[in-house]
Write an enzyme that holds these catalytic residues in place. Structure first.
Site, short mmCIF file in Angstrom:
data_model
loop_
_atom_site.label_atom_id
_atom_site.label_comp_id
_atom_site.label_asym_id
_atom_site.label_seq_id
_atom_site.Cartn_x
_atom_site.Cartn_y
_atom_site.Cartn_z
CG ASP A 15 -0.78 1.89 6.87
OD1 ASP A 15 -1.33 1.29 5.89
OD2 ASP A 15 0.15 1.80 7.59
CE1 TYR A 45 4.05 -3.39 5.45
CE2 TYR A 45 5.85 -2.08 6.29
CZ TYR A 45 4.37 -1.92 5.52
OH TYR A 45 3.71 -0.96 5.45
CG HIS A 78 -3.63 3.28 2.27
ND1 HIS A 78 -4.37 2.14 3.05
CD2 HIS A 78 -2.59 3.40 2.96
CE1 HIS A 78 -3.61 2.00 4.27
NE2 HIS A 78 -2.50 2.67 3.99
#
Length: 323
Positions: free
Chosen positions: A109, A238, A295
């Protein structure tokens, strides 16, 4: 003795590097072959629980740092302190502290993103690099905002909520409920992470019970850790799209170290289509696809991940030797 699902049984260590106090796991430190495992979001070092013991048993030294903004590692107040170069600087300073000239970087990730960028920024400190789920995407010639990126990659749409103050507040308030939603194997996912109507993840939605694939002791550790640290720091990752572009777009973005990238065929966050064309920037690339995995590939399909990783490490002659 190391117990896979008991976080207290691991070798927790701390150091001050690059101006922050960093937490890291350091198993089998006497080994002469070190691997650095980097986790993503909303993960912890414990996300590697199916790999750490396995790799230690093979004789590797396994170092698993907690990146800035998460858990017991400091979370600077300035959002700009979370760009990819600053995060990679933390890792290289950790290597300096441990007196390790080189290491094999392994990520998942966001950890895969950071591992690949580490190989780009610090090739002289990188033996080889591996990413699970995260493909390598070079920065383009034009600066893009997150909103523009989402137009081309709709699977990133949830990130528009994660950069808001409302997301931090919601996740800090409903931490256990959030992890019950987020930590699910692909077969158990029945709804979008962010409700398209309310733009919330948990609030106002039907609660979901913990997946049986996540042991209760594991879930309790995640909840306890994030309740203590909060989500503010990690959500700054982010907010770095434009900062990271400034750091990357003008440099040679070729990865010049052996690279393994393993994609999950049912990953909704990082779909397989994103992995097309990586060979243009990674001359020495090996690619694999793990089937029937979403994921959370590391614990959805640990046997396949461990097999792919160890066979590749052997090909690169990255194997422990005994005196």
């Amino acid at each position: 003795m190391l117990e896979k699902y008991n976080p207290e049984s691991y070798n927790h260590q701390y150091c001050t590097v690059n101006g922050i106090r960093m937490h890291y796991i350091d198993e089998n430190p006497s080994s002469n072959q070190a691997l650095m495992l980097i986790h993503g979001w909303p993960d912890l070092w414990f996300g590697w629980r199916e790999q750490i013991h396995f790799l230690v048993e093979l004789g590797y030294r396994v170092i698993v740092p907690t990146p800035r903004g998460i858990g017991e590692t400091d979370a600077p107040e300035d959002p700009n302190a979370y760009n990819c170069k600053e995060v990679c600087n933390d890792f290289v300073k950790l290597l300096d502290f441990l007196e390790l000239p080189t290491v094999t970087m392994i990520g998942h990730d966001w950890g895969g993103f950071f591992a690949l960028k580490f190989a780009l920024f610090y090739p002289e400190r990188t033996k080889a690099v591996t990413s699970f789920c995260t493909p390598y995407i070079a920065a383009g010639p034009v600066r893009l905002t997150l909103e523009q990126i989402v137009q081309g990659l709709p699977s990133f749409g949830y990130q528009l909520y994660l950069i808001t103050p409302e997301a931090t507040k919601e996740l800090d308030t409903y931490t256990r409920d959030f992890f019950n939603v987020a930590f699910r194997p692909t077969a158990e996912i029945t709804r979008l992470l962010v409700d398209p109507t309310t733009t919330k993840i948990v609030e106002g939605r039907e609660k979901i019970a913990r997946s049986e694939k996540v042991p209760e002791a594991v879930m309790d550790y995640y909840v306890k850790t994030y309740q203590k640290s909060g989500f503010r720091g990690s959500l700054n990752w982010y907010k770095q799209m434009e900062n990271n572009w400034e750091l990357l777009h003008a440099m040679d973005q070729t990865i010049k170290r052996p690279t393994l990238i393993t994609i999950a065929d049912k990953d909704r966050a990082l779909p397989m289509s994103m992995a097309v064309g990586m060979e243009s920037f990674i001359p020495d690339l090996e690619k694999h696809t793990v089937e029937d995995s979403g994921h959370w590939i590391l614990w959805e399909q640990p046997e396949q991940c461990n097999k792919i990783l160890t066979e590749w490490l052997i090909k690169q002659n990255i194997v422990p030797t005994h005196a």
